[in-house]
Design a protein around this motif. Structure first.
Motif, PDB file in Angstrom:
ATOM      1  N   TYR A   1       2.920   7.383   4.702  1.00 45.45           N
ATOM      2  CA  TYR A   1       2.742   7.781   6.026  1.00 45.45           C
ATOM      3  C   TYR A   1       3.961   7.123   6.802  1.00 45.45           C
ATOM      4  O   TYR A   1       4.307   7.825   7.864  1.00 45.45           O
ATOM      5  CB  TYR A   1       1.455   7.037   6.553  1.00 45.45           C
TER       6      TYR A   1
ATOM      7  N   ARG B   1       0.029   4.266   2.280  1.00 50.19           N
ATOM      8  CA  ARG B   1       0.456   3.722   3.843  1.00 50.19           C
ATOM      9  C   ARG B   1       2.112   4.022   4.091  1.00 50.19           C
ATOM     10  O   ARG B   1       2.703   4.349   4.963  1.00 50.19           O
ATOM     11  CB  ARG B   1      -0.030   2.455   4.243  1.00 50.19           C
TER      12      ARG B   1
ATOM     13  N   ASN C   1       0.855  -1.298  -0.154  1.00 49.95           N
ATOM     14  CA  ASN C   1      -0.057  -0.034   0.003  1.00 49.95           C
ATOM     15  C   ASN C   1       0.887   1.213  -0.220  1.00 49.95           C
ATOM     16  O   ASN C   1       1.706   1.645   0.954  1.00 49.95           O
ATOM     17  CB  ASN C   1      -0.832  -0.060   1.158  1.00 49.95           C
TER      18      ASN C   1
END
Length: 519
Positions: free
Chosen positions: A288, A285, A282
Motif C-alpha cells: 500500500y 501494508r 506488514n
C-alpha cells in the motif's frame, strides 16, 4: 514515534547524505531529469515512510529499476508519458496489497537474501572506487587495450591525491567513531561520524587548493540550483494522461509494479533480518505504502520508488530505531533542494564514497562468507551464485539465479533423501519391510519414493503405514498404484495400515483415498 528521536535524527542525517548522491546517480543512469531522482527520494521518505510500518526501511529511487526506466523512457518517447506508467504502477501495487500479495517475499530462502545483501555490498564498494580515487566520471578505469603496463601507468597518473586523502581520513573517522568514541561519551552517539566526515570534507574543499590536492568540480556533489521560485517549480514534470490508453504504457506500468514490489519485499525481508529488535513488517501494508508513493511521485515528476537496501542498511547501521528516521530524511531532502543546494554542492564525492565503502563492507563481511560455507553446500551454493549474479549481471538476475540454484538443491536433496519414506525395519527371515509415510507428501517426493519401492525384492511383504499422513499428493498416489501392479508380478504382498484398519493388496490407492479420477 518520537521515543527514539535522539537516535533517529542523527541516523536520518546520515541517510540523507547517502541518499542525495544515490538519487542523482540513479536519475542519471535512468536517462531522466536529475531533479526526478530527488523528488523520488523525498516522496520515498515522507509519503512511504508515513504509511509503511517498516521501522528501518527507507524508500527511494532504486538502482535495480534504472535499466527498466531507461528503456521505458526511450520506448515511450518522453518522460511525461513514462510518468503515467509510474502512476498506474502505484495503483497496481495498491491492488496487490489488497489481494494480500505481500507474502511473496517469504518464499525466498535466507541464503538468497543474504547473498543479495552481500552482492549489493560488493557492488556498492566497486561503484565507489572512482569517487574514492578521484577519477573523472567518464574515465575507463579498467581499460587494458594497450597492455597491462600502460594501463596501470595511466591509472597511476590519474589518481587524485586530494580525493584519496579525503577518503582515507573519512574512513578513519568512521572507524574511530564506531569502534572507540561512541562508547566513550554520549556526545559521540548523538553526533554521527559520517556527519563529521562530511563537515571535514567541506572544510577541506574550501581551504585546500591546487590541481594535485585541491578538490575539482567534477569531484563534488551536483544538485540543481534554482535561481527563483519559478525555476524551482519549473523543475517538476507532470504526466501526460492523454497517453493512458496507450497499451505500451500499461505494459511498462505492470512491469514496474511487479519488479518494484519484488525488490521492496526482498528488501523488507532482508532488513527485518538485520533489525536488532527483530520487528516484523506488514508486507501487505508495505505494498500500500509503495503504491501511494509511486502514485504521488509520478504525479509530480519523480522516478518510481522501492524500499532500498543501501539506505535501509545505512539507517540501521547509523543507529536508527523507528520509521521517523526515514520520514526526517525525506524532509531533509526537501529542505536541502529548496534552501541549501549550494552547500550540498560543496560536499566531495570522496566523503560519500567512504561512507558507502563502509556500508558495503558491513554487508559483505568475510565472516559472513565463512559462516555460509560452514552451513554446507545447500546454503553456500545459492548464496555465492546470488552474489555473482548481482555483481556481474544485475539485482534481479542474481536473485533469480540464486533462487534457481536453491530450488535445484531442494529437488536433488528430495530425490536423494528418503526421510519422507521411512524404512523402519527389515527382518531377513520373513522378508518384511515396514514403511511409514510422512505427514505431508508432494510431487517433490516422487523420486525418493519410487527409488525406495523399486529396491524392494521379490517375494517380500511391504507394510505401508499412512496413519500419520494428512496430505497425500495425487502424483504420489499414482506412484503407489503403479507399484501395486508391479507387486503382483514380483509376488510382493502389500499391507496398507490406515485409520480405517488394515487392507491387504489394495486394488487402488487413489480409490482408497477418494481421489480416483475416471479416464
Amino acid at each position: 514515534m518520537f521515543k527514539h528521536f535522539n537516535k533517529d535524527f542523527p541516523a536520518s542525517i546520515v541517510v540523507f547524505f547517502v541518499a542525495i548522491p544515490l538519487c542523482l546517480g540513479i536519475a542519471l543512469a535512468s536517462g531522466a531529469p536529475l531533479f526526478s531522482g530527488l523528488i523520488a527520494g523525498m516522496v520515498g521518505g515522507i509519503v512511504v515512510g508515513s504509511i509503511s510500518n517498516s521501522q528501518l526501511g527507507v524508500s527511494g529511487p532504486a538502482a535495480g529499476l534504472a535499466v527498466i526506466v531507461l528503456g521505458a523512457i526511450q520506448s515511450l518517447g518522453s518522460f511525461e508519458i513514462f510518468l503515467v506508467a509510474v502512476v498506474l504502477s502505484g495503483i497496481i501495487q495498491i491492488i496487490m496489497g489488497a489481494l494480500k500479495a505481500g507474502i511473496i517475499g517469504y518464499y525466498f530462502p535466507s541464503s538468497v537474501i543474504k547473498g543479495m545483501l552481500a552482492g549489493i555490498g560488493i557492488t556498492i564498494a566497486i561503484s565507489q572506487i572512482p569517487n574514492a580515487l578521484g577519477f573523472a566520471s567518464d574515465m575507463e578505469i579498467f581499460s587494458i587495450d594497450q597492455g597491462v603496463g600502460p594501463a596501470f601507468s595511466q591509472l597511476a597518473s590519474s589518481l587524485h591525491f586530494g580525493a584519496i586523502l579525503i577518503t582515507l581520513v573519512a574512513i578513519a573517522i568512521l572507524l574511530l567513531w564506531e569502534k572507540v568514541l561512541t562508547g566513550k561519551h554520549k556526545i559521540f552517539s548523538i553526533v554521527p561520524g559520517p556527519l563529521v566526515a562530511v563537515a571535514i570534507g567541506v572544510i577541506y574543499y574550501l581551504v585546500v587548493e591546487g590541481p594535485a590536492f585541491g578538490i575539482q568540480d567534477y569531484q563534488l556533489v551536483t544538485v540543481p540550483v534554482p535561481d527563483s521560485a519559478a525555476s524551482f517549480i519549473g523543475q517538476f514534470s507532470f504526466p501526460n494522461f492523454a497517453e493512458i490508453v496507450n497499451s505500451e504504457v500499461w505494459i511498462v506500468a505492470i512491469t514496474l509494479a511487479i519488479v518494484a514490489s519484488l525488490e521492496t519485499l526482498l528488501s523488507v525481508e532482508a532488513i527485518d533480518k538485520l533489525d536488532p529488535l527483530k520487528r516484523t513488517t506488514n508486507t501487505n501494508r508495505e505494498l500500500y505504502a509503495q503504491g501511494a508513493g509511486n502514485m504521488i511521485s509520478g504525479l509530480i515528476g519523480g522516478l518510481p520508488v522501492t524500499q532500498v537496501i543501501v539506505r535501509s542498511s545505512t539507517n540501521m547501521q547509523s543507529g536508527g530505531r523507528t520509521k521517523l528516521s526515514a520520514i526526517l530524511h525525506g524532509f531533509l531532502i526537501l529542505i536541502s533542494i529548496i534552501a541549501i543546494p549550494t552547500v550540498l554542492n560543496m560536499i566531495p564525492l570522496a566523503v560519500l564514497a567512504a561512507v558507502l565503502l563502509m556500508v558495503g563492507y558491513k554487508l559483505a563481511k568475510p565472516a559472513l562468507f565463512k559462516q555460509m560455507f560452514k552451513l554446507g553446500k545447500g546454503q553456500f551454493l545459492p548464496f555465492i551464485i546470488t552474489i555473482l549474479g548481482v555483481v556481474f549481471l544485475d539485482l534481479l538476475m542474481g536473485i533469480g539465479l540464486g533462487l534457481a540454484v536453491g530450488i535445484a538443491v531442494i529437488l536433488i536433496n528430495s530425490y536423494k533423501n528418503s526421510h519422507f519414506l521411512h524404512k523402519e525395519g527389515y527382518d531377513v527371515n520373513d522378508g518384511e519391510y515396514k514403511i511409514t509415510l510422512a505427514e505431508e507428501l508432494s510431487f517433490l517426493n516422487k523420486g525418493a519414493i519410487l527409488r525406495e519401492l523399486n529396491e524392494i525384492p521379490e517375494n517380500s511383504t511391504v507394510i505401508i503405514d499412512v496413519r500419520k499422513t494428512r496430505v497425500l499428493d495425487y502424483d504420489v498416489l499414482e506412484i503407489l498404484d503403479e507399484f501395486a501392479i508391479k507387486a503382483k508380478r514380483k509376488n510382493i504382498t502389500i499391507k496398507l495400515i490406515a485409520n480405517k484398519g488394515e487392507v491387504v493388496n489394495p486394488d487402488s490407492f487413489r480409490r482408497f483415498f477418494g481421489l480416483d479420477v475416471p479416464v
